[in-house]
Design a protein around this motif. Structure first.
Motif, short mmCIF file in Angstrom:
data_model
loop_
_atom_site.label_atom_id
_atom_site.label_comp_id
_atom_site.label_asym_id
_atom_site.label_seq_id
_atom_site.Cartn_x
_atom_site.Cartn_y
_atom_site.Cartn_z
N TYR A 37 0.81 -1.22 0.00
CA TYR A 37 0.00 0.00 0.00
C TYR A 37 0.85 1.28 0.00
CZ TYR A 37 -4.25 2.63 1.23
OH TYR A 37 -5.30 3.48 1.24
N CYS A 38 2.13 1.17 0.34
CA CYS A 38 3.09 2.28 0.31
C CYS A 38 2.76 3.42 1.27
CB CYS A 38 3.27 2.82 -1.11
SG CYS A 38 3.92 1.59 -2.24
N ARG A 39 2.17 3.11 2.40
CA ARG A 39 1.91 4.12 3.42
C ARG A 39 2.75 3.79 4.64
NH1 ARG A 39 -3.91 6.24 4.16
NH2 ARG A 39 -2.62 7.76 5.19
N PRO A 40 3.29 4.81 5.30
CA PRO A 40 4.16 4.55 6.46
C PRO A 40 3.37 4.11 7.69
CG PRO A 40 3.88 6.91 6.14
CD PRO A 40 3.20 6.24 4.99
N HIS A 41 3.98 3.22 8.45
CA HIS A 41 3.42 2.72 9.70
C HIS A 41 4.52 2.72 10.76
CE1 HIS A 41 0.69 0.99 6.71
NE2 HIS A 41 -0.22 1.15 7.65
N ILE A 42 4.13 2.90 11.98
CA ILE A 42 5.07 2.76 13.10
C ILE A 42 4.93 1.33 13.60
CG2 ILE A 42 5.77 3.52 15.38
CD1 ILE A 42 4.43 6.21 14.74
N LEU A 43 6.04 0.60 13.59
CA LEU A 43 6.06 -0.77 14.09
C LEU A 43 6.61 -0.76 15.52
CD1 LEU A 43 7.54 -2.65 11.02
CD2 LEU A 43 5.14 -2.23 11.58
N TYR A 44 5.95 -1.47 16.39
CA TYR A 44 6.39 -1.63 17.78
C TYR A 44 6.77 -3.09 17.97
CZ TYR A 44 4.06 2.83 18.41
OH TYR A 44 3.67 4.13 18.29
N ILE A 45 8.02 -3.32 18.36
CA ILE A 45 8.53 -4.68 18.52
C ILE A 45 8.98 -4.87 19.96
CG2 ILE A 45 10.35 -6.29 17.83
CD1 ILE A 45 9.67 -3.74 15.36
N ARG A 46 8.55 -5.97 20.55
CA ARG A 46 9.00 -6.33 21.89
C ARG A 46 9.83 -7.59 21.77
NH1 ARG A 46 4.04 -4.70 21.85
NH2 ARG A 46 3.41 -2.91 23.04
N VAL A 47 11.09 -7.51 22.18
CA VAL A 47 11.99 -8.65 22.11
C VAL A 47 11.92 -9.40 23.43
CG1 VAL A 47 14.38 -9.39 21.80
CG2 VAL A 47 13.51 -7.43 20.52
N ILE A 48 11.60 -10.68 23.34
CA ILE A 48 11.51 -11.54 24.51
C ILE A 48 12.69 -12.49 24.51
CG2 ILE A 48 10.14 -13.29 25.68
CD1 ILE A 48 7.70 -12.08 24.29
N GLU A 49 13.38 -12.55 25.61
CA GLU A 49 14.56 -13.40 25.72
C GLU A 49 14.19 -14.66 26.49
OE1 GLU A 49 18.79 -13.26 28.01
OE2 GLU A 49 18.06 -11.42 27.12
N ILE A 50 14.61 -15.81 25.98
CA ILE A 50 14.39 -17.08 26.64
C ILE A 50 15.72 -17.76 26.82
CG2 ILE A 50 13.27 -19.34 26.49
CD1 ILE A 50 11.17 -18.00 24.67
N ASP A 51 16.03 -18.16 28.05
CA ASP A 51 17.27 -18.89 28.35
C ASP A 51 16.93 -20.28 28.84
OD1 ASP A 51 19.05 -16.75 27.83
OD2 ASP A 51 18.60 -15.88 29.77
N SER A 52 17.85 -21.19 28.65
CA SER A 52 17.68 -22.53 29.19
C SER A 52 19.00 -23.00 29.80
CB SER A 52 17.20 -23.51 28.13
OG SER A 52 18.21 -23.71 27.17
N GLU A 53 18.89 -23.95 30.68
CA GLU A 53 20.08 -24.47 31.36
C GLU A 53 19.89 -25.97 31.52
OE1 GLU A 53 21.57 -24.09 35.83
OE2 GLU A 53 21.54 -22.19 34.74
N TYR A 54 20.95 -26.74 31.26
CA TYR A 54 20.89 -28.19 31.43
C TYR A 54 20.87 -28.54 32.90
CZ TYR A 54 22.21 -33.08 31.36
OH TYR A 54 22.24 -34.42 31.58
N GLU A 55 19.93 -29.36 33.29
CA GLU A 55 19.86 -29.80 34.69
C GLU A 55 20.18 -31.28 34.71
OE1 GLU A 55 16.68 -30.15 38.34
OE2 GLU A 55 16.24 -28.84 36.67
N GLY A 56 21.29 -31.61 35.33
CA GLY A 56 21.64 -33.03 35.31
C GLY A 56 22.74 -33.40 36.20
#
Length: 56
Positions: A37-56
């Motif tokens: 459509y060639c019209r400007p938009h404001i994009l809002y991005i939320r970055v979610i961080e996921i960590d994992s750790e080996y349990e053993g």
């Protein structure tokens, strides 16, 4: 590091592909034109961080 994400234009409803900077912290926002459509938009991005750790 970058990843692609899809969003739908608020005006025409068409799907658009954009790049997201995963290095950025928390919430990001920037201006991008709809690829159809060639019209400007404001994009809002939320970055979610996921960590994992080996349990053993």
């Amino acid at each position: 590091m970058q990843k692609t994400a899809e969003y739908h234009c608020a005006d025409c409803g068409e799907a658009n592909l954009t790049f997201i900077d995963l290095i950025g912290e928390g919430q990001q926002s920037y201006l991008e034109d709809c690829q159809v459509y060639c019209r400007p938009h404001i994009l809002y991005i939320r970055v979610i961080e996921i960590d994992s750790e080996y349990e053993g």
